[in-house]
Scaffold this active site. Sequence first.
Site, mmCIF file in Angstrom:
data_model
loop_
_atom_site.group_PDB
_atom_site.id
_atom_site.type_symbol
_atom_site.label_atom_id
_atom_site.label_comp_id
_atom_site.label_asym_id
_atom_site.label_seq_id
_atom_site.Cartn_x
_atom_site.Cartn_y
_atom_site.Cartn_z
ATOM 1 N N ASP A 33 0.667 -1.237 0.021
ATOM 2 C CA ASP A 33 0.022 0.215 0.019
ATOM 3 C C ASP A 33 0.917 1.244 0.049
ATOM 4 O O ASP A 33 1.995 1.364 0.496
ATOM 5 C CB ASP A 33 -0.775 0.044 1.364
ATOM 6 C CG ASP A 33 -2.045 0.784 1.163
ATOM 7 O OD1 ASP A 33 -2.354 1.451 0.107
ATOM 8 O OD2 ASP A 33 -2.879 1.124 2.118
ATOM 9 N N ASN A 81 -10.095 -2.577 -6.724
ATOM 10 C CA ASN A 81 -9.299 -1.559 -7.522
ATOM 11 C C ASN A 81 -9.996 -1.436 -8.966
ATOM 12 O O ASN A 81 -9.360 -0.417 -9.244
ATOM 13 C CB ASN A 81 -7.634 -2.050 -7.778
ATOM 14 C CG ASN A 81 -7.181 -2.012 -6.380
ATOM 15 O OD1 ASN A 81 -6.239 -2.895 -6.239
ATOM 16 N ND2 ASN A 81 -7.522 -1.250 -5.286
#
Length: 254
Positions: A33, A81
């Site tokens: 991340d 995503n």
Amino acid sequence: MFKLKQLFSRQKKTYANKPDLAGVPYHVAVIMDGNGRWAKKRGLPRIAGHRAGMESVKEITTAADDIGVQILTLYAFSTENWKRPEQEVDFLMRLPQEFLLLELETLMKNNVRIRILGDLDALPSHTQTSINAACEKTKNNTGMVLNIALNYGSRTEILDAIRSIAKDVKAGLLDPESIDESAINSRLMTQGIPDPDLLIRTSGELRLSNFLLWQCAYTELWFTDIFWPDFKREHFYEAIRAYQKRGRRFGGLK
Ligand code: V0D
């Protein structure tokens, strides 16, 4: 023999704070991340962060292999995503090809096997083609397994397992009383892969975000504020050493 020699020559290099090679976790999972935030901090577009993140993938893959990690599972793209801007998704879908073009020979040389967790069918065909070729080319490698979670979501994975069990029960192939953990394990995308010993998440978020929920029941968690593109060998080894200092208990008496 070849592998041993290779390992030895690479390990001659001394890295700061290299972990004790006894007690290295067998399976390490990573939520990579902070690529977008890394870019924003530098006034760059998000895609620049994703590309920089690829450098960390290379470095951490080698770092893990160097200390004898057997399985490295990287969360590259979640089912969530897809909600990102189209041009960002398009860019991301070119990264596997770019990565493999640059790295496949090195992975072959290091005896690394690539596997994918997730539904590849939904990906652009050019992405599928290069990934399938890499999985095929490395399938007989016997060294570290590099698992890339791509279009992966843990709840969907568990739902699919439940659906498969329900079908088998309905067909009379499975008795509800005999449903056990192995009935679920064998229907997950991670079938045959032992659960992660250690999960690392970069960039300061303290969540699992739908990653390996079933598999991380007993996994040690390690979080860092460092953005993924800045996460390098020394940080990885710091996480490994922290893991080695913890006594693992599995809920029973130690
Ligand atoms: C972007 C940071 C390597 C996280 C790392 C499409 C997000 C760089 C791969 C890769 C991504 C995929 C398959 C394969 C080998 C490598 C990758 C994606 C994103 C998702 F066989 N980096 N990488 N895939 N990023």
